[in-house]
Design a protein around this motif. Sequence first.
Motif, mmCIF file in Angstrom:
data_model
loop_
_atom_site.group_PDB
_atom_site.id
_atom_site.type_symbol
_atom_site.label_atom_id
_atom_site.label_comp_id
_atom_site.label_asym_id
_atom_site.label_seq_id
_atom_site.Cartn_x
_atom_site.Cartn_y
_atom_site.Cartn_z
ATOM 1 N N MET A 68 0.835 -1.205 0.000
ATOM 2 C CA MET A 68 0.000 0.000 0.000
ATOM 3 C C MET A 68 0.866 1.251 0.000
ATOM 4 O O MET A 68 0.586 2.238 -0.679
ATOM 5 C CB MET A 68 -0.906 -0.024 1.238
ATOM 6 C CG MET A 68 -1.901 1.146 1.276
ATOM 7 S SD MET A 68 -3.113 0.966 -0.046
ATOM 8 C CE MET A 68 -4.161 2.368 0.268
ATOM 9 N N ALA A 69 1.967 1.177 0.795
ATOM 10 C CA ALA A 69 2.890 2.317 0.856
ATOM 11 C C ALA A 69 3.531 2.565 -0.493
ATOM 12 O O ALA A 69 3.740 3.712 -0.910
ATOM 13 C CB ALA A 69 3.967 2.073 1.916
ATOM 14 N N LEU A 116 2.178 1.831 -3.404
ATOM 15 C CA LEU A 116 1.168 2.434 -4.263
ATOM 16 C C LEU A 116 1.022 3.923 -3.970
ATOM 17 O O LEU A 116 0.902 4.743 -4.876
ATOM 18 C CB LEU A 116 -0.173 1.722 -4.059
ATOM 19 C CG LEU A 116 -0.258 0.273 -4.584
ATOM 20 C CD1 LEU A 116 -1.612 -0.327 -4.240
ATOM 21 C CD2 LEU A 116 -0.015 0.235 -6.080
ATOM 22 N N ASP A 117 1.044 4.267 -2.681
ATOM 23 C CA ASP A 117 0.941 5.674 -2.311
ATOM 24 C C ASP A 117 2.122 6.461 -2.857
ATOM 25 O O ASP A 117 1.966 7.574 -3.351
ATOM 26 C CB ASP A 117 0.872 5.820 -0.785
ATOM 27 C CG ASP A 117 -0.448 5.299 -0.225
ATOM 28 O OD1 ASP A 117 -1.398 5.183 -1.011
ATOM 29 O OD2 ASP A 117 -0.502 5.011 0.982
ATOM 30 N N ARG A 118 3.300 5.868 -2.770
ATOM 31 C CA ARG A 118 4.498 6.543 -3.274
ATOM 32 C C ARG A 118 4.415 6.723 -4.781
ATOM 33 O O ARG A 118 4.710 7.801 -5.305
ATOM 34 C CB ARG A 118 5.748 5.736 -2.903
ATOM 35 C CG ARG A 118 7.053 6.412 -3.307
ATOM 36 C CD ARG A 118 8.235 5.547 -2.952
ATOM 37 N NE ARG A 118 8.184 4.273 -3.671
ATOM 38 C CZ ARG A 118 9.028 3.263 -3.449
ATOM 39 N NH1 ARG A 118 9.949 3.360 -2.496
ATOM 40 N NH2 ARG A 118 8.935 2.153 -4.135
ATOM 41 N N ASP A 119 3.985 5.682 -5.482
ATOM 42 C CA ASP A 119 3.850 5.777 -6.941
ATOM 43 C C ASP A 119 2.821 6.827 -7.322
ATOM 44 O O ASP A 119 2.993 7.559 -8.307
ATOM 45 C CB ASP A 119 3.441 4.417 -7.518
ATOM 46 C CG ASP A 119 4.549 3.380 -7.405
ATOM 47 O OD1 ASP A 119 5.718 3.782 -7.202
ATOM 48 O OD2 ASP A 119 4.240 2.179 -7.519
ATOM 49 N N PHE A 120 1.742 6.886 -6.545
ATOM 50 C CA PHE A 120 0.705 7.882 -6.813
ATOM 51 C C PHE A 120 1.273 9.288 -6.703
ATOM 52 O O PHE A 120 1.045 10.129 -7.581
ATOM 53 C CB PHE A 120 -0.449 7.696 -5.828
ATOM 54 C CG PHE A 120 -1.466 8.812 -5.868
ATOM 55 C CD1 PHE A 120 -2.472 8.820 -6.819
ATOM 56 C CD2 PHE A 120 -1.390 9.859 -4.949
ATOM 57 C CE1 PHE A 120 -3.397 9.847 -6.858
ATOM 58 C CE2 PHE A 120 -2.316 10.894 -4.990
ATOM 59 C CZ PHE A 120 -3.324 10.888 -5.942
ATOM 60 N N TRP A 121 2.011 9.566 -5.646
ATOM 61 C CA TRP A 121 2.548 10.904 -5.451
ATOM 62 C C TRP A 121 3.614 11.242 -6.475
ATOM 63 O O TRP A 121 3.733 12.396 -6.906
ATOM 64 C CB TRP A 121 3.096 11.054 -4.034
ATOM 65 C CG TRP A 121 2.011 11.134 -3.002
ATOM 66 C CD1 TRP A 121 1.678 10.206 -2.065
ATOM 67 C CD2 TRP A 121 1.081 12.214 -2.837
ATOM 68 N NE1 TRP A 121 0.607 10.623 -1.320
ATOM 69 C CE2 TRP A 121 0.225 11.854 -1.766
ATOM 70 C CE3 TRP A 121 0.896 13.426 -3.479
ATOM 71 C CZ2 TRP A 121 -0.805 12.685 -1.334
ATOM 72 C CZ3 TRP A 121 -0.123 14.258 -3.050
ATOM 73 C CH2 TRP A 121 -0.959 13.890 -1.994
#
Length: 228
Positions: free
Chosen positions: A1-2, A4-9
């Motif tokens: 999940m982390a 994915l969050d990093r990729d999103f940002w």
Amino acid sequence: MAVLDRDFWIQLVVLAGVGLFLLIMLWPTASTGTRLLRKWQVPDPSDAQVEDAVRYLKRRRLLYPWLYVAVGFVPLGDDSTKQLLVVVLAGTLLAELLALRVPRQSRRVASLAPRGLFDIAAKGVLISYPVVVLAMAVFLAVNGEWVRVGWLALSVLVVAVIVWAAVVRPATGDETVDLALRTRSVHVSAGLGAGMAGVLVLGLWGFVGILAWIAMANTKPVPTKIAP
């Protein structure tokens, strides 16, 4: 999940950076406004006329960074040309819709003659655009590309709204400049719509769509149409 969050940002920052870079590269200046008006047959624009043109461009280009971020999360694939077309088309749509409500400080102008679509746009553009789009739609339908047909239909709706808004929005500033910029909005949006049809089809037809985009966006209005 982390992750994915990093990729999103990371994606968010990249898209915002691209939009800001585009904004900086295309930021309108007095010389930009002068060139724009001369292209659309206002041969010797005054400072006030140039100011109107620069305001017109800023209204559109200030939207680009935000639209790049928003469009980046729409499933358009990896085609950067398609993404650019969507951003510019969306920016044109929002700018024309915002122009329907005139700020209080704007200078209103009135025309004694009724203004219609054929009074501000070249017939060649108004005829060529639906022909190009219809040809692309038939090609996509024959090949069963119904998702792309849907995207094409959406782009047609956007162009139709832009054209409608360009015709009916309240007149502001200098009348000659106002009519010239309305013509530009119609021609450029039709060209963008043709280009979008082209990138949806790709191949030879896609090349035709891109050529149609360039031709329509550079079609000069009939001089009598924008003369005061």
